[in-house]
Design a protein around this motif. Structure first.
Motif, PDB file in Angstrom:
ATOM      1  N   ARG A 385       0.851  -1.201   0.000  1.00 60.89           N
ATOM      2  CA  ARG A 385       0.000   0.000   0.000  1.00 60.89           C
ATOM      3  C   ARG A 385       0.871   1.228   0.000  1.00 60.89           C
ATOM      4  O   ARG A 385       1.871   1.297   0.704  1.00 60.89           O
ATOM      5  CB  ARG A 385      -0.866   0.047   1.264  1.00 60.89           C
ATOM      6  CG  ARG A 385      -1.975  -0.939   1.280  1.00 60.89           C
ATOM      7  CD  ARG A 385      -3.073  -0.560   2.307  1.00 60.89           C
ATOM      8  NE  ARG A 385      -4.086  -1.605   2.302  1.00 60.89           N
ATOM      9  CZ  ARG A 385      -4.000  -2.731   2.984  1.00 60.89           C
ATOM     10  NH1 ARG A 385      -2.962  -2.929   3.770  1.00 60.89           N
ATOM     11  NH2 ARG A 385      -4.937  -3.638   2.923  1.00 60.89           N
ATOM     12  N   TYR A 386       0.488   2.203  -0.813  1.00 60.66           N
ATOM     13  CA  TYR A 386       1.110   3.537  -0.751  1.00 60.66           C
ATOM     14  C   TYR A 386      -0.006   4.489  -0.347  1.00 60.66           C
ATOM     15  O   TYR A 386      -0.776   4.915  -1.197  1.00 60.66           O
ATOM     16  CB  TYR A 386       1.656   3.950  -2.114  1.00 60.66           C
ATOM     17  CG  TYR A 386       2.849   3.143  -2.581  1.00 60.66           C
ATOM     18  CD1 TYR A 386       4.095   3.304  -1.998  1.00 60.66           C
ATOM     19  CD2 TYR A 386       2.717   2.232  -3.628  1.00 60.66           C
ATOM     20  CE1 TYR A 386       5.182   2.582  -2.427  1.00 60.66           C
ATOM     21  CE2 TYR A 386       3.807   1.507  -4.066  1.00 60.66           C
ATOM     22  CZ  TYR A 386       5.033   1.684  -3.462  1.00 60.66           C
ATOM     23  OH  TYR A 386       6.110   0.960  -3.897  1.00 60.66           O
ATOM     24  N   GLY A 387      -0.134   4.786   0.925  1.00 62.38           N
ATOM     25  CA  GLY A 387      -1.248   5.615   1.385  1.00 62.38           C
ATOM     26  C   GLY A 387      -2.548   4.935   0.996  1.00 62.38           C
ATOM     27  O   GLY A 387      -2.785   3.770   1.337  1.00 62.38           O
ATOM     28  N   PRO A 410      -1.774  -4.681 -17.464  1.00 59.81           N
ATOM     29  CA  PRO A 410      -1.702  -3.349 -18.071  1.00 59.81           C
ATOM     30  C   PRO A 410      -0.785  -2.414 -17.266  1.00 59.81           C
ATOM     31  O   PRO A 410      -0.366  -2.758 -16.158  1.00 59.81           O
ATOM     32  CB  PRO A 410      -3.150  -2.848 -18.026  1.00 59.81           C
ATOM     33  CG  PRO A 410      -3.954  -3.907 -17.393  1.00 59.81           C
ATOM     34  CD  PRO A 410      -3.073  -5.010 -16.924  1.00 59.81           C
ATOM     35  N   ASN A 411      -0.522  -1.249 -17.815  1.00 60.18           N
ATOM     36  CA  ASN A 411       0.312  -0.272 -17.096  1.00 60.18           C
ATOM     37  C   ASN A 411      -0.291   0.024 -15.728  1.00 60.18           C
ATOM     38  O   ASN A 411      -1.502   0.197 -15.600  1.00 60.18           O
ATOM     39  CB  ASN A 411       0.405   1.043 -17.880  1.00 60.18           C
ATOM     40  CG  ASN A 411       1.314   0.902 -19.075  1.00 60.18           C
ATOM     41  OD1 ASN A 411       2.166   0.022 -19.111  1.00 60.18           O
ATOM     42  ND2 ASN A 411       1.104   1.745 -20.068  1.00 60.18           N
ATOM     43  N   GLY A 412       0.551   0.071 -14.729  1.00 58.32           N
ATOM     44  CA  GLY A 412       0.088   0.396 -13.377  1.00 58.32           C
ATOM     45  C   GLY A 412      -0.594  -0.762 -12.676  1.00 58.32           C
ATOM     46  O   GLY A 412      -1.190  -0.586 -11.613  1.00 58.32           O
ATOM     47  N   ALA A 413      -0.480  -1.975 -13.236  1.00 57.20           N
ATOM     48  CA  ALA A 413      -1.165  -3.132 -12.640  1.00 57.20           C
ATOM     49  C   ALA A 413      -0.491  -3.594 -11.349  1.00 57.20           C
ATOM     50  O   ALA A 413      -1.100  -4.308 -10.555  1.00 57.20           O
ATOM     51  CB  ALA A 413      -1.210  -4.274 -13.641  1.00 57.20           C
ATOM     52  N   GLY A 414       0.771  -3.243 -11.180  1.00 55.51           N
ATOM     53  CA  GLY A 414       1.472  -3.645  -9.949  1.00 55.51           C
ATOM     54  C   GLY A 414       2.581  -4.653 -10.191  1.00 55.51           C
ATOM     55  O   GLY A 414       3.139  -5.220  -9.245  1.00 55.51           O
TER      56      GLY A 414
HETATM   57  P1  ATP Z   1       4.185  -0.494 -15.715  1.00 55.36           P
HETATM   58  O1  ATP Z   1       3.865  -1.657 -16.576  1.00 55.36           O
HETATM   59  O2  ATP Z   1       3.690   0.780 -16.297  1.00 55.36           O
HETATM   60  O3  ATP Z   1       5.604  -0.454 -15.280  1.00 55.36           O
HETATM   61  P2  ATP Z   1       3.360  -1.796 -13.289  1.00 55.36           P
HETATM   62  O4  ATP Z   1       2.381  -2.868 -13.550  1.00 55.36           O
HETATM   63  O5  ATP Z   1       4.754  -2.230 -13.105  1.00 55.36           O
HETATM   64  O6  ATP Z   1       3.289  -0.666 -14.389  1.00 55.36           O
HETATM   65  P3  ATP Z   1       3.685  -0.507 -10.757  1.00 55.36           P
HETATM   66  O7  ATP Z   1       4.786   0.355 -11.204  1.00 55.36           O
HETATM   67  O8  ATP Z   1       3.994  -1.640  -9.883  1.00 55.36           O
HETATM   68  O9  ATP Z   1       2.831  -1.018 -12.006  1.00 55.36           O
HETATM   69  O10 ATP Z   1       2.627   0.436 -10.034  1.00 55.36           O
HETATM   70  C1  ATP Z   1       1.412  -0.090  -9.468  1.00 55.36           C
HETATM   71  C2  ATP Z   1       0.648   1.065  -8.834  1.00 55.36           C
HETATM   72  O11 ATP Z   1       1.329   1.530  -7.691  1.00 55.36           O
HETATM   73  C3  ATP Z   1       0.464   2.257  -9.765  1.00 55.36           C
HETATM   74  O12 ATP Z   1      -0.819   2.801  -9.556  1.00 55.36           O
HETATM   75  C4  ATP Z   1       1.521   3.217  -9.286  1.00 55.36           C
HETATM   76  O13 ATP Z   1       1.133   4.549  -9.507  1.00 55.36           O
HETATM   77  C5  ATP Z   1       1.572   2.914  -7.797  1.00 55.36           C
HETATM   78  N1  ATP Z   1       2.874   3.167  -7.249  1.00 55.36           N
HETATM   79  C6  ATP Z   1       4.010   2.534  -7.576  1.00 55.36           C
HETATM   80  N2  ATP Z   1       5.048   3.012  -6.859  1.00 55.36           N
HETATM   81  C7  ATP Z   1       4.530   3.975  -6.042  1.00 55.36           C
HETATM   82  C8  ATP Z   1       5.093   4.842  -5.050  1.00 55.36           C
HETATM   83  N3  ATP Z   1       6.385   4.813  -4.742  1.00 55.36           N
HETATM   84  N4  ATP Z   1       4.271   5.687  -4.420  1.00 55.36           N
HETATM   85  C9  ATP Z   1       2.948   5.729  -4.710  1.00 55.36           C
HETATM   86  N5  ATP Z   1       2.369   4.929  -5.632  1.00 55.36           N
HETATM   87  C10 ATP Z   1       3.135   4.070  -6.287  1.00 55.36           C
END
Ligand code: ATP
Length: 638
Positions: A385-387, A410-414
């Motif tokens: 969790r981030y906040g 997808p982008n931002g999936a985690g």
């Molecule tokens: P991408 O394919 O674009 O790299 P991803 O699937 O790897 O995306 P993450 O980078 O793991 O996704 O991010 C997952 C979620 O967590 C996103 O909504 C991102 O904005 C959020 N997030 C990631 N790191 C932080 C952080 N340090 N502080 C706040 N939110 C974060």
């Protein structure tokens, strides 16, 4: 830092020839320094002698600070504090406890190292410039402490420190003192030079280039930095010991901030990361100081020490602006311009890999610690969790040994967050990661690496301070055992030779031998990615985490990478792959896990995941009709 001798050539040489080849720079340099120091007292004026003696004394704290700043990338503004601790302790031991000189000197050096250890213990856990602030604070504490403490003689200091006697000969003039001092400086130099070339020194440089990559290869950055900090203080303490002998009085001037700045100036003028540079810097600053002592009162009548500090400040700014690499940079660029025959032309920094020069690799050794198909990695309730943002939400996954797991979404999936928690780069909010039966979540990446888990990076983490083989050599870190002490004493050559040979073998297996001695930053993007894979494989991992290994690669390079991964899997290596190229993942992976909004929405074989409507909706479109069309399109590609 690199040694030009290839393992094949080294194997044909006698041990002495190998020793000479690997150490000729040190032997020639130290030989010249010793000869100069022997001859100097016969030719120099008393002023010049004084300057040279102080330059040699201050070379010691400068070498120490250079190890800390140049190798470990940690700035210290308190080198004078350790210098003063060495000087005062030595003086107290001599004048109050009447201990023999060598015993008093050893206690002086150990006292400086002990204080550094106690200060470094909490500080080295912090990143950034906390060390600079903490050492600045320590400098002020020591400066005020010696002024206020009876034992240190308050503002008057400690008088009556007798010059030493060696084999019955009193060291009672500057010439004798220089001869007495030179072996210590030369030994300090050799120890420091050995350290820069050792396993620990390479690890420190790697930490400086990319802490994350170094930790992912098993480097315990905290312990290593702490050791170098203590060592650096030891050099400063030894400088203080000689200073006390030379001036016969230890006063609060030895602890002044002004002195820390001047030692810092020596290191910056000499060139960060160059041990010889620190010695050259010490000489230059001493001559500069003497010059300024004459010039400044002539320009500003009545000017005192503070104005000289101003002069140092101006020189520091000018060096940083005009010659950021200091004397070392000037000397190496001059050397590079000299027209020696047989020199290789520099590699083309923007050369693109072609299909021909990027051939399918032959595999290096792969270790398989558990039976194929048995769980090697278990992820349970993993959450970050981030906040208010839940980046990863209660993910459960098991990865069987000898398989490839594709992690997509997808982008931002985690995906990256999940990946970072597995590798130890991020601490989970809750949940656990168990690797080979050991819980590794919440611990540093070097812990995961020590169990056999290594990774590559989406944003390449190349060790730019070394060459290609040096990068792969760093991958062998966890196979080595030599620490700081063995490195300084040069007692690891057998280990070094074996690992260097292994690094060449791995490069050979990937057909990268031609680039082995090129600067890593000069490689094309595709080859840098391959080099990172070589580096990770050099660690002989049981589990390899690859973060977008296809990103930025050409079509041909992608095929090579895919073939490599298939072969690694056939050899028994387990791979977890975060990748945006869905078609490649589907064709490569045994299992695919799909994340959406931090939730694991599907996990299974590629066929079932490809046909899962929830995946298609989440991944490719917003409604099912659109998703079906995208699915058909995707199937045409796979
Ligand atoms: P991408 O394919 O674009 O790299 P991803 O699937 O790897 O995306 P993450 O980078 O793991 O996704 O991010 C997952 C979620 O967590 C996103 O909504 C991102 O904005 C959020 N997030 C990631 N790191 C932080 C952080 N340090 N502080 C706040 N939110 C974060």
């Amino acid at each position: 830092m690199t040694q030009a001798t290839t393992p094949a050539l080294a194997g044909m040489l006698s041990p002495w020839a190998r020793f000479w080849l690997n150490n000729k720079g040190t032997i020639i340099g130290c030989g010249i320094l010793v000869v100069l120091m022997i001859v100097f007292p016969f030719t120099a004026s008393s002023t010049a002698m004084n300057i040279v003696v102080f330059a040699m004394i201050f070379a010691l704290p400068a070498i120490g600070l250079n190890l800390l700043m140049g190798l470990a990338g940690q700035v210290s503004l308190g080198q004078a504090a350790f210098f003063a601790i060495g000087a005062y302790t030595h003086a107290i031991m001599l004048t109050k406890l009447h201990l023999p000189g060598p015993v008093a000197a050893t206690i002086g050096v150990l006292a400086a190292m002990l204080v550094a250890f106690l200060v470094g213990l909490p500080i080295m856990r912090l990143r950034g410039h906390y060390l600079a602030l903490a050492t600045l604070g320590l400098g002020f504490i020591v400066m005020i402490g010696v002024r206020e403490w009876d034992v240190t003689g308050r503002t008057t200091g400690i008088y009556g420190i007798a010059r030493p006697t060696v084999l019955g000969v009193p060291i009672d003039n500057n010439g004798f003192f220089l001869w007495f001092l030179t072996p210590f400086v030369v030994i300090g130099l050799i120890l420091a030079l050995n350290l820069t070339r050792s396993r620990a020194g390479r690890a420190l440089s790697a930490v400086n280039d990319s802490e994350l990559a170094a930790e992912s290869l098993g480097v315990n950055t905290y312990a290593l930095r702490l050791k170098v900090f203590v060592l650096s203080a030891g050099f400063a303490g030894l400088g203080g010991v000689f200073y006390a002998y030379q001036v016969a009085i230890v006063s609060p001037a030895t602890a002044e901030f002004h002195l820390s700045v001047s030692i810092l100036l020596m290191v910056v003028i000499g060139g960060l990361g160059s041990v010889w540079g620190a010695v050259a810097g010490a000489f230059l600053v001493q001559f500069l100081g003497e010059g300024m002592r004459d010039a400044i009162p002539a320009i500003f009548p009545g000017a005192t020490g503070e104005v000289q500090l101003l002069g140092y400040g101006i020189v520091l700014i000018l060096v940083i602006l005009l010659l950021p690499g200091g004397l070392h940079q000037a000397a190496t660029s001059l050397w590079a311009k000299l027209p020696f025959p047989g020199r290789r032309p520099p590699a083309d920094a923007h050369a693109q890999a072609t299909e021909d020069d990027f051939t399918i690799p032959i595999l290096p050794n792969v270790s398989t610690p558990v039976a194929l198909g048995e769980p090697i990695l278990e992820i349970s309730g993993l959450t970050k969790r981030y906040g208010g943002v839940v980046a990863v939400n209660e993910v459960n996954l098991t990865v069987p040994a000898g398989t490839i797991l594709g992690l997509i979404g997808p982008n931002g999936a985690g995906k990256t967050t999940c990946f970072n928690m597995i590798s130890g780069a991020l601490v989970p909010t809750s949940g656990t990661v168990t690797f080979l039966g050991q819980v590794i979540s919440g611990r540093k990446p070097n812990v995961a690496a020590s169990h056999g888990l290594t990774r590559t990076f989406q944003n390449l983490q190349v060790f730019t301070s070394t060459d290609v083989v040096g990068n792969v050599y760093m991958g062998r870190y966890r196979q080595g055992t030599a620490g700081v002490l063995r490195g300084m004493l040069g007692l690891q050559s057998a280990e070094q030779t074996a690992h260097r040979a292994a690094a060449y073998e791995i490069l050979e297996s990937m057909r990268l031998t031609d680039a082995a001695d090129d600067s890593a930053s000069d490689l094309s993007f595709g080859k840098q990615r391959m080099m990172e894979v070589c580096r990770a494989l050099a660690a002989e991992p049981a589990l390899l985490l690859l973060d977008e290994p296809m990103a930025g690669l050409s079509g041909a390079e992608r095929e090579v990478m895919a073939e490599l991964l298939r072969r690694l899997r056939s050899a028994g290596l387990t791979i977890v792959l975060v990748e945006h190229d869905v078609a490649q993942v589907m064709s490569l992976a045994d299992h695919v896990a799909v994340l959406d909004d931090g939730v694991l929405i599907a996990h299974g074989d590629p066929e079932s995941v490809r046909n899962d409507p929830a995946v298609v909706v989440a991944y490719l479109g917003t409604d099912l009709d659109e998703a079906e069309a995208d699915l058909n399109e995707l199937e045409e590609h796979v």
